[in-house]
Write a protein that holds these residues in place. Structure first.
Motif, PDB file in Angstrom:
ATOM      1  N   UNK A   1      39.867 -31.580 -34.526  1.00 41.18           N
ATOM      2  CA  UNK A   1      40.173 -32.431 -33.365  1.00 41.18           C
ATOM      3  C   UNK A   1      41.445 -31.933 -32.661  1.00 41.18           C
ATOM      4  N   UNK A   2      42.460 -31.589 -33.478  1.00 41.07           N
ATOM      5  CA  UNK A   2      43.730 -31.137 -32.905  1.00 41.07           C
ATOM      6  C   UNK A   2      43.548 -29.804 -32.176  1.00 41.07           C
ATOM      7  N   UNK A   3      42.781 -28.887 -32.782  1.00 39.88           N
ATOM      8  CA  UNK A   3      42.559 -27.579 -32.150  1.00 39.88           C
ATOM      9  C   UNK A   3      41.733 -27.741 -30.866  1.00 39.88           C
ATOM     10  N   UNK A   4      40.706 -28.598 -30.927  1.00 40.03           N
ATOM     11  CA  UNK A   4      39.874 -28.827 -29.729  1.00 40.03           C
ATOM     12  C   UNK A   4      40.736 -29.349 -28.584  1.00 40.03           C
ATOM     13  N   UNK A   5      41.621 -30.310 -28.930  1.00 39.00           N
ATOM     14  CA  UNK A   5      42.416 -30.976 -27.896  1.00 39.00           C
ATOM     15  C   UNK A   5      43.491 -30.042 -27.321  1.00 39.00           C
ATOM     16  N   UNK A   6      44.191 -29.347 -28.188  1.00 38.72           N
ATOM     17  CA  UNK A   6      45.346 -28.553 -27.735  1.00 38.72           C
ATOM     18  C   UNK A   6      44.961 -27.149 -27.288  1.00 38.72           C
ATOM     19  N   UNK A   7      43.963 -26.541 -27.958  1.00 37.29           N
ATOM     20  CA  UNK A   7      43.715 -25.110 -27.711  1.00 37.29           C
ATOM     21  C   UNK A   7      42.356 -24.868 -27.044  1.00 37.29           C
ATOM     22  N   UNK A   8      41.285 -25.421 -27.635  1.00 33.56           N
ATOM     23  CA  UNK A   8      39.938 -25.132 -27.096  1.00 33.56           C
ATOM     24  C   UNK A   8      39.802 -25.609 -25.657  1.00 33.56           C
ATOM     25  N   UNK A   9      40.416 -26.752 -25.344  1.00 30.24           N
ATOM     26  CA  UNK A   9      40.277 -27.287 -23.977  1.00 30.24           C
ATOM     27  C   UNK A   9      40.893 -26.300 -22.985  1.00 30.24           C
ATOM     28  N   UNK A  10      42.003 -25.671 -23.345  1.00 35.08           N
ATOM     29  CA  UNK A  10      42.627 -24.663 -22.485  1.00 35.08           C
ATOM     30  C   UNK A  10      41.739 -23.410 -22.412  1.00 35.08           C
ATOM     31  N   UNK A  11      41.214 -22.999 -23.581  1.00 35.16           N
ATOM     32  CA  UNK A  11      40.390 -21.778 -23.601  1.00 35.16           C
ATOM     33  C   UNK A  11      39.152 -21.941 -22.723  1.00 35.16           C
ATOM     34  N   UNK A  12      38.620 -23.179 -22.678  1.00 43.47           N
ATOM     35  CA  UNK A  12      37.429 -23.415 -21.849  1.00 43.47           C
ATOM     36  C   UNK A  12      37.742 -23.166 -20.381  1.00 43.47           C
ATOM     37  N   UNK A  13      38.920 -23.632 -19.939  1.00 37.93           N
ATOM     38  CA  UNK A  13      39.309 -23.435 -18.536  1.00 37.93           C
ATOM     39  C   UNK A  13      39.529 -21.943 -18.268  1.00 37.93           C
ATOM     40  N   UNK A  14      40.245 -21.287 -19.191  1.00 32.80           N
ATOM     41  CA  UNK A  14      40.540 -19.862 -18.995  1.00 32.80           C
ATOM     42  C   UNK A  14      39.249 -19.056 -18.954  1.00 32.80           C
ATOM     43  N   UNK A  15      38.265 -19.468 -19.770  1.00 34.46           N
ATOM     44  CA  UNK A  15      37.010 -18.699 -19.796  1.00 34.46           C
ATOM     45  C   UNK A  15      36.341 -18.717 -18.419  1.00 34.46           C
ATOM     46  N   UNK A  16      36.324 -19.893 -17.778  1.00 31.90           N
ATOM     47  CA  UNK A  16      35.712 -19.983 -16.439  1.00 31.90           C
ATOM     48  C   UNK A  16      36.514 -19.117 -15.458  1.00 31.90           C
ATOM     49  N   UNK A  17      37.839 -19.247 -15.495  1.00 29.11           N
ATOM     50  CA  UNK A  17      38.679 -18.463 -14.583  1.00 29.11           C
ATOM     51  C   UNK A  17      38.496 -16.970 -14.818  1.00 29.11           C
ATOM     52  N   UNK A  18      38.390 -16.594 -16.100  1.00 32.89           N
ATOM     53  CA  UNK A  18      38.324 -15.159 -16.407  1.00 32.89           C
ATOM     54  C   UNK A  18      37.060 -14.538 -15.820  1.00 32.89           C
ATOM     55  N   UNK A  19      35.976 -15.307 -15.783  1.00 28.66           N
ATOM     56  CA  UNK A  19      34.725 -14.762 -15.223  1.00 28.66           C
ATOM     57  C   UNK A  19      34.970 -14.345 -13.779  1.00 28.66           C
ATOM     58  N   UNK A  20      35.728 -15.175 -13.058  1.00 23.38           N
ATOM     59  CA  UNK A  20      36.015 -14.890 -11.652  1.00 23.38           C
ATOM     60  C   UNK A  20      36.976 -13.704 -11.519  1.00 23.38           C
ATOM     61  N   UNK A  21      38.092 -13.767 -12.270  1.00 21.87           N
ATOM     62  CA  UNK A  21      39.117 -12.714 -12.152  1.00 21.87           C
ATOM     63  C   UNK A  21      38.557 -11.349 -12.576  1.00 21.87           C
ATOM     64  N   UNK A  22      37.700 -11.373 -13.593  1.00 23.47           N
ATOM     65  CA  UNK A  22      37.161 -10.113 -14.098  1.00 23.47           C
ATOM     66  C   UNK A  22      36.224  -9.477 -13.056  1.00 23.47           C
ATOM     67  N   UNK A  23      35.483 -10.321 -12.347  1.00 21.00           N
ATOM     68  CA  UNK A  23      34.572  -9.779 -11.327  1.00 21.00           C
ATOM     69  C   UNK A  23      35.293  -9.392 -10.053  1.00 21.00           C
ATOM     70  N   UNK A  24      36.334 -10.176  -9.702  1.00 16.38           N
ATOM     71  CA  UNK A  24      36.981  -9.946  -8.406  1.00 16.38           C
ATOM     72  C   UNK A  24      38.491  -9.761  -8.563  1.00 16.38           C
ATOM     73  N   UNK A  25      38.921  -8.739  -9.320  1.00  9.78           N
ATOM     74  CA  UNK A  25      40.364  -8.582  -9.551  1.00  9.78           C
ATOM     75  C   UNK A  25      41.139  -8.347  -8.255  1.00  9.78           C
ATOM     76  N   UNK A  26      40.485  -7.734  -7.248  1.00  6.43           N
ATOM     77  CA  UNK A  26      41.180  -7.479  -5.981  1.00  6.43           C
ATOM     78  C   UNK A  26      41.550  -8.787  -5.291  1.00  6.43           C
ATOM     79  N   UNK A  27      40.742  -9.864  -5.526  1.00  9.43           N
ATOM     80  CA  UNK A  27      41.080 -11.157  -4.907  1.00  9.43           C
ATOM     81  C   UNK A  27      42.335 -11.734  -5.565  1.00  9.43           C
ATOM     82  N   UNK A  28      42.431 -11.583  -6.905  1.00 10.57           N
ATOM     83  CA  UNK A  28      43.623 -12.074  -7.597  1.00 10.57           C
ATOM     84  C   UNK A  28      44.845 -11.316  -7.103  1.00 10.57           C
TER      85      UNK A  28
END
Ligand SMILES: Cc1cc2nc3c(=O)[nH]c(=O)nc-3n(C[C@H](O)[C@H](O)[C@H](O)COP(=O)(O)OP(=O)(O)OC[C@H]3O[C@@H](n4cnc5c(N)ncnc54)[C@H](O)[C@@H]3O)c2cc1C
Length: 381
Positions: A310-337
């Motif tokens: 529960x603690x890992x899900x709340x503190x770490x996994x929730x952040x990793x989920x957001x980063x995973x979505x962002x990374x898909x975008x940044x990885x495809x379009x690094x020139x936009x970043x």
């Protein structure tokens, strides 16, 4: 005869060493098993963000090789965007020295280290966990897998592996003194030269750590691209003192990090960040979350090991989920970043906030009005 411990930790990286320190501080008997003799080399750029350093209740400056106040971003080594900050954004370390420093802190409080002990078997047997190495056997009430990307503890106990991998290459590059001086307090990140990833230069006391990383599925040309990056840098003559590669595990949703009598930390739990590959922060944080749960479970008996999930899900996994979505975008379009960096200082300020631990990805997402808001800004850039 087998010696009994309250907790046996497998792996003396930042995750295992931090947990040993935290448990020893609470008076819990802890054995730290490490397969290598310490200090041991670890293939890593050695960037410890201020956010990570602040988790620790002691100062790490004595093992810092440099303190980063500037980051130069390039796209295919073109003209840079230079971001600066008065506060230290990151410390650079050599992992053999840094990790050993953390272990010595734990030993100072009574944790027992046995290095050169490769764990080969882990079995739950009644109230005990039996842990075998090549030449010894131990028993403890709990076992913790802090044994990195290829975790033997996760494997032996059949703990679910919903994990993706990044691949990182790291070279320790010796350059002339005058070249090294130019990099003092400054890191460089290139977003264009590694498809689906990035390349970095981190200054150390007597050399530069230069590397590249991307999603493992796109790593076929990584060595060649890393070499090309090295050759394109204007650093004059250089010698490669050491070079290596390693997987960086980052879990997808639903990763189980606990089992009856076992917890996984850091890379063993797949807690590295999917965008940057930063893993030291979450290794330390997961150890601290685990320490609280282990104390509650062993000392007062009022806490269930599953509270760690529960603690890992709340503190770490929730952040990793957001980063995973962002990374898909940044990885495809690094020139936009890169374009967004050049549009004003909003992205740079957000990056500083992340490195300093003043904001997290959830706050950035909230402020921008969700993923839609973030992507709109990027597209505008
Ligand atoms: C090229 C590269 C660059 C990176 N750069 C950065 C960076 O700049 N900043 C950052 O934050 N992260 C970086 N990372 C990620 C970071 O290195 C890891 O996320 C971090 O080391 C995880 O710490 P840990 O303690 O979980 O595992 P580890 O540091 O991998 O430690 C695991 C330990 O377990 C031991 N072990 C393994 N198997 C056994 C066994 N069977 N028995 C006993 N002991 C065992 C290993 O020897 C090791 O000492 C990078 C990774 C790579 C590959």
């Amino acid at each position: 005869m087998k010696k009994n411990y309250d907790v046996t930790i497998v792996g003396a990286g930042p995750a295992g060493a931090t947990l040993a320190y935290e448990l020893a501080k609470k008076g819990i008997g802890v054995l730290l098993l490490e397969k290598e003799k310490l200090p041991r080399y670890k293939c890593c750029a050695g960037g410890v963000t201020s956010k990570a350093a602040r988790l620790l209740d002691f100062d790490i400056s004595e093992v810092a090789e440099d303190v980063i106040h500037e980051v130069s971003f390039t796209f295919n080594l073109g003209s840079p965007y230079l971001g600066q900050h008065t506060q230290p954004l990151m410390y650079t370390v050599m992992r053999d020295v840094f990790d050993h420093f953390l272990v010595k802190r734990a030993q100072g409080l009574g944790a027992v280290l046995m290095d050169g002990q490769k764990v080969t078997q882990v079995q739950v047997s009644g109230d005990w966990v039996e842990i075998s190495t090549d030449d010894s056997a131990f028993r403890s009430r709990l076992v913790v897998g802090a044994d990195g990307a290829y975790s033997i503890v996760a494997k032996e106990l059949g703990m679910g592996r919903s994990i993706e991998y990044l691949m990182g290459i790291e070279s320790e590059i010796v350059v002339p003194e005058e070249e090294l001086a130019k990099w003092k307090s400054r890191a460089q990140l290139d977003l264009g030269c590694i498809p689906g990833g990035y390349a970095w230069i981190f200054p150390k006391r007597d050399h530069l750590s230069i590397g590249a990383g991307c999603h493992a599925s796109r790593a076929r040309d990584l060595y060649a691209r890393h070499q090309k990056f090295l050759d394109s840098l204007n650093i004059g003559s250089y010698t490669i003192a050491r070079s290596g590669s390693h997987l960086i595990p980052t879990c997808t949703k639903g990763r189980l990090v606990w089992q009856n009598k076992a917890l996984l930390l850091g890379d063993a739990a797949g807690l590295a960040e999917p965008l940057t590959g930063e893993g030291i922060h979450n290794a330390i944080q997961s150890a601290q979350l685990a320490a609280a749960v282990i104390e509650g479970s062993l000392v007062s008996g009022e806490v269930e090991l599953q509270d760690y999930q529960e603690a890992v899900d709340k503190k770490i996994m929730s952040e990793l989920r957001i980063v995973r979505v962002l990374s898909k975008f940044f990885i495809r379009f690094p020139h936009l970043a890169f374009g967004m960096l050049n549009q004003g200082d909003a992205l740079w300020r957000a990056l500083c906030g992340l490195m300093l631990g003043e904001i997290d990805y959830a706050a950035i997402k909230g402020r921008a009005g969700g993923f839609k808001g973030i992507f709109k800004r990027l597209l505008r850039a």
